[in-house]
Design an enzyme around this catalytic site. Structure first.
Site, mmCIF file in Angstrom:
data_model
loop_
_atom_site.group_PDB
_atom_site.id
_atom_site.type_symbol
_atom_site.label_atom_id
_atom_site.label_comp_id
_atom_site.label_asym_id
_atom_site.label_seq_id
_atom_site.Cartn_x
_atom_site.Cartn_y
_atom_site.Cartn_z
ATOM 1 C CB CYS A 13 31.739 -23.538 37.022
ATOM 2 S SG CYS A 13 30.892 -22.641 35.719
ATOM 3 C CG HIS A 42 32.448 -19.734 40.070
ATOM 4 N ND1 HIS A 42 33.521 -20.386 39.511
ATOM 5 C CD2 HIS A 42 31.534 -19.600 39.079
ATOM 6 C CE1 HIS A 42 33.279 -20.621 38.229
ATOM 7 N NE2 HIS A 42 32.069 -20.153 37.942
ATOM 8 C CD GLU A 62 36.047 -20.194 42.076
ATOM 9 O OE1 GLU A 62 35.270 -20.893 42.750
ATOM 10 O OE2 GLU A 62 36.000 -20.121 40.829
#
Lengths: 235, 716, 84
Positions: free
Chosen positions: A87, A204, A206
């Site tokens: 990002c 993302h 994560e």
């Protein structure tokens, strides 16, 4: 795996990446302050996390790209070290010219946060080594500037070099305008450098590494890196 | 200077002179004008707020501090509060909403907690005029623009549409934070000799006297009010969160306050008053952004992203170093003393000298005259509704596509709701759930309000506002830990308005108490009027519940093929104030749901047991749009069809579209029906249909819809 | 000498200007049909101490290429005013 996550003023996904890497692949992860000039010894992976470094003022990632630690990261990348920008981290890598292209405001001019599907276009990179070609991963996006742009000639070049690693797609893997959330050129969601060791992506991983969060697909990227390192892969 | 010019009433001015034993000077008068405004002093509502019970087994900190705090086990606690930013958002939607989010996040930060999740209660005009659309657009982007950058996920909330909010939208921002019980910061712990340090942005003329602005009706020309609006900088807020938490980890903070309304004055005087000390502020030491600011301007500036931190003087260098690391301004601007005085000193000259307790706490209460509104007598009777079979289809589709019911993803997709990787159930669902990494438990969060019921029947509407937020929490299996509320009303100076305010608060307080839910924080916003228009009474309720594990969680929108659908609770709901009535009659009348404590307690116990016994796939409490809407939403979310077979005596508007009261639909696993029926026997239990393979939603004897039709109608 | 330098930053031709496109659409909806195109850029003002105008101009050019402008997507023009 020994990883470090760079913290810029305004980063807000640094803790998430640390949590995800240390729980999913038991990595030894540390936070690295942007004013440092050196990476810790024996670093296997550097992650530039998401967030709003310098408030996204001027241009997303522009000011972070001038931070002292970026020089060390450039040297590390030239030596074949693994660098991942997520990002805002992706935006920083393009501003630092470690990756081609630029990220412009989303086509609808609004911030978009939603679950997205992306298709793995390459599986011969350290970041995707555990994936099947064409495998669809579900990961959230959350950005206002995610429209990947490249001048037409540069685009031809990265396509020829097979630098596109992820494309936005439908749940079944087909790529069309409807599955492109932000208007990115050619549905591009993630690109890699020519050397194959610096990857930037807008979704993302994560945020999709635990079942409880609705998807574990992002965890496959951490798994890929871990098994690639274990095999002693080199770029 | 005249006391009226600063918004004080004559009796307040007399009280000031009495407390001081002299005339206040101009600076003192300006400061008291702001601190004794409705927004800061709660002078009109203090007598009402006493009705709330704030004690309970989970309460660690009740009202009075920056946020309420409840025990979530294992030495951890949740801090939460909701706050309004209505007037600023009406005038400058983007910045008004953004700084509302910023303010509530700093409240949570001020008690030492890590801001973990935000929710927003939004109230907009319903008719899609250009002005309403641009207000909505600005407010939604403002909330996103701030919350996203700060890195606090917006995980839920509630949006209401009614033309009473046209020109006077409501923005209520709630934040929840996690804090170790041992590390809670309060404003009571400052000691004489300590240093008052300002960390954050420089001080400018922003929002001078904004609190007083929030305490009067909006003028016709809102543009003339513009200079008072503050500008938010989420980047600095993010740095402030990081910096304060670094100082907390290093145990350098003795006490802390965020600077919201009335800036340095309210934060400093509050610390002194609560700690039983005095405080001297040196105006010339405050880093300013504008030139030639007067001491009172500095004292009252509402520049955003600033915290007042009380520290031991010997730690100043370490504090300053930390602030510099996070690119923040840092200045020692004052000292804690033992004389109980709030002083502002400028270049050696004392310009303000007031008793600290008087600044924030001296304002006498106002007991406004109260009178039952005449309209209440005439609207109690409701016309009889029939349901022509051929109208059913159109009514259903209008209800499903009504802004109050339809898909809100265009709002919440503009908010980052996944950052911090704790969001287990995000926005768009009746209950939002976040994981607490610190103790591996889960917080279930809701927000709701029943403005139309409050208008028709203030006491019962207040009760229903609580119950609308509470029932989904019970249904999902969560135990409610505590409540915060935002009381949004028009001017209390009208006896009828004041009566409504009093009655709704009475209903709300009584219900929360009966349901064993302490009220630990809250906020009041009055004078929500624009020329010729006033808002509906809108007491927004925010609830925090606890789930030990996700195993105990019963979701919504997860119908399974072959499940049997049951309606629990009274078969009939109420049409008074319902969406059905609002659409058909464009006006509301009649008696809405009447609060029955025993029925609600019984619903709570059975709902919790249902979740624990794992006999269902899905549950949805019946809310706006009634039974039909609840079934339609379940089908849309699960993308499953259903066949609904009701007896003809139940094919009446009260059953199909009635709202209010403890009613819910359950999707029961076929082999668990006996357990389910056992739990709900003697409560009201009706088998209404089954979940089916065909992608259609059939109401036998009425009409049938394809799933695609309903989905696209709801999403459009 | 103190120089007041005005930098106009705009998106290069061929780079999608999402903001410009949205504003164009709005103005068209408001019946400004004579409007053919609109591109939105940034206006930066810098105050630079330098011995002469060329030096000031060159310093600002360096700032543009180092940070203020991303030459992959943006172009810029510089205008210099002498202040004192």
């Amino acid at each position: 795996m020994k990883a470090c996550v760079v913290v810029f003023p305004g980063s807000n996904c640094d803790r998430d990446v640390i949590h995800s890497l240390s729980t999913r692949v038991k990595a030894n992860v540390s936070a690295l302050w942007y004013e440092e000039h050196k990476l810790p010894q024996d670093t296997d992976l550097v992650v530039l996390p998401g967030g709003f470094s310098y408030g996204d003022y001027l241009r997303c990632g522009a000011m972070a790209a001038t931070a002292p630690i970026l020089n060390a990261i450039k040297g590390y990348a030239e030596g074949g070290g693994l660098v991942l920008g997520i990002c805002n981290g992706f935006q920083i890598l393009t501003e630092a010219r470690l990756l081609p292209g630029a990220l412009l405001a989303n086509k609808n001019l609004k911030f978009i946060c939603r679950q997205c599907a992306v298709r793995a276009e390459r599986t011969d990179t350290p970041f995707t080594s555990n994936l099947q070609t064409g495998q669809v991963l579900k990961m959230p996006i959350a950005h206002h500037e995610g429209l990947y742009f490249l001048p037409p000639n540069d685009l031809k070049q990265i396509l020829a070099n097979k630098q596109v690693v992820f494309r936005y797609c439908n749940n079944d893997g087909t790529i069309d305008d409807k599955s492109n959330p932000n208007g990115s050129v050619d549905n591009i969601a993630g690109v890699i450098n020519k050397g194959g060791n610096v990857l930037g992506l807008m979704p993302h991983p994560e945020r999709a590494s635990e079942k409880i969060l609705g998807s574990e697909d992002g965890g496959l990227i951490w798994d890929s890196i871990a098994s690639w390192l274990k095999k002693g892969g080199r770029c | 200077m005249n006391y009226k010019a600063v918004g004080l009433r004559e009796e307040e001015y007399q009280a000031i002179k009495e407390l001081l034993g002299r005339e206040p000077n101009e600076s003192e008068l300006r400061i008291l004008g702001v601190m004794w405004s409705e927004h800061c002093s709660y002078k009109s509502t203090r007598p009402l707020l006493k009705m709330f019970n704030s004690e309970g087994k989970y309460v660690i900190q009740g009202p009075g501090e920056n946020a309420g705090i409840v025990d979530i086990g294992d030495g951890w606690a949740a801090a939460f509060k909701v706050e309004s930013h209505n007037h600023p958002s009406a005038v400058e939607p983007y910045q008004g909403a953004a700084t509302g989010v910023g303010g509530i996040i700093r409240d949570i930060l001020a008690v030492g907690a890590w801001p973990t999740a935000c929710l927003d209660g939004l109230f907009f005009g319903k008719t899609p005029r250009n002005s309403t659309l641009s207000l909505m657009d600005g407010i939604v982007s403002g909330i996103g623009g701030y919350g996203n950058a700060v890195g606090v996920p917006t995980v839920g909330g509630k949006t209401f549409f009614d033309d009473s909010y046209e020109g006077n939208p409501l923005v209520n921002a709630m934040c929840v934070g996690i804090v170790s019980q041992e590390k809670i910061i309060t404003s009571k712990t400052a000691k004489a000799g300590q240093l008052a340090v300002l960390i954050g942005s420089r001080t400018g003329r922003d929002g001078i006297a904004g609190a007083a602005f929030a305490s009067a009706e909006l003028a016709e020309d809102t543009k003339s009010s513009k200079p008072q609006v503050q500008i938010g900088d989420p980047f600095v807020e993010k740095l402030l969160i990081e910096c304060c938490h670094e100082l907390l980890r290093e145990k350098l903070i003795a006490s802390m306050q965020d600077m919201g309304a009335a800036g340095i004055t309210s934060s400093a005087s509050e610390i002194a008053a609560k700690s039983g000390t005095g405080i001297y502020i040196y105006a010339d030491k405050v880093p300013t952004r504008d030139e030639n600011m007067t001491p009172w301007e500095i004292a009252l500036s509402e520049s955003q992203e600033r915290m007042l931190v009380i520290i031991e003087p010997e730690n100043y260098e370490r504090v300053e170093k930390c602030a510099q690391k996070w690119l923040l301004e840092c200045a020692p601007i004052g000292e804690v003393t033992d004389d109980g005085r709030f002083k502002i000193i400028n270049n050696g000259k004392t310009v303000v000298d007031l008793p600290a307790e008087m600044v924030g706490g001296g304002c006498p209460e106002i007991h406004w005259p109260s009178q039952k509104p005449a309209y209440l007598e005439s609207i109690e009777t409701e016309r009889a509704y029939t349901l022509p079979q051929d109208a059913f289809r159109d009514i259903c589709l209008s209800i499903i596509s009504d802004p109050n019911v339809k898909d809100k993803s265009w709002i919440y997709e503009q908010y980052d709701h996944t950052v911090q990787i704790n969001t287990v159930v995000g926005p768009g669902n009746p209950v939002s759930v976040i994981r607490v990494k610190e103790n591996n438990k889960f917080l279930a969060l809701t927000m709701d309000c029943a403005p139309w019921s409050c208008w028709l029947d203030p006491y019962n509407g207040g009760a229903e506002s609580f119950l609308k937020a509470a029932r989904p929490l019970w249904a999902c299996g969560a135990e409610i830990l505590g409540m915060t509320d935002c009381l949004n009303y028009p001017s209390p100076e009208s006896p009828e308005n004041y009566w409504i305010l009093t009655e709704t608060v009475r209903g709300l307080a009584q219900t929360a108490k009966d349901m064993d839910c302490p009220v630990v924080s809250g906020n009041v916003s009055l004078y929500n009027e624009s020329p010729g228009k006033k808002i509906l009474p809108s007491p927004l309720v925010g609830l925090v519940g606890l789930l030990e594990t996700m195993e105990e969680f019963l979701p919504s929108g997860e119908l399974e093929e072959g499940d049997v659908l049951f309606l629990v609770g009274p078969k009939k709901g109420f049409l008074a104030g319902s969406l059905f009535q609002r659409l058909l009659d464009k006006s509301i009348q009649g008696k809405p749901a009447q609060y029955t404590p025993t029925a609600e307690i019984s619903f709570k116990e059975r709902a919790l047991r249902t979740a624990k016994d794992k006999c269902c796939s899905s549950v949805r409490v019946i809310g706006s749009g009634g039974l039909v809407t609840a079934i339609a939403k379940e089908c849309v979310f699960a993308q499953k069809g259903a066949s609904i077979n009701l007896k003809s005596e139940h094919l009446v508007p009260e059953v199909l579209f009635g709202e209010g009261g403890p009613r819910a639909i359950y999707s029961v696993k076929p082999d668990k029906i006996a357990i389910f029926e056992h739990i709900w026997q003697d409560f009201g239990l009706l088998k209404i249909g089954t979940v089916q393979k065909e992608k259609t939603l059939e109401f036998l004897g009425l009409s049938s819809f394809s799933l695609l039709e309903i989905t696209s109608c709801w999403r459009r | 000498m103190l120089y007041h330098i005005k930098v106009l930053v705009f998106l290069k031709d061929g780079v999608l200007d999402t903001q410009g496109k949205a504003v164009l659409g709005s103005l068209h909806r408001m019946n400004y049909t004579d409007l053919k195109d609109i591109r939105i850029g940034k206006y930066l003002q810098l105050w630079v101490e330098a011995s002469d105008e060329d030096t000031a101009r060159n310093r600002v050019k360096a700032m543009c290429s180092d940070l203020l402008v991303n030459n992959l997507i943006e172009d810029y023009t510089i205008e210099v005013d002498e202040l004192s």
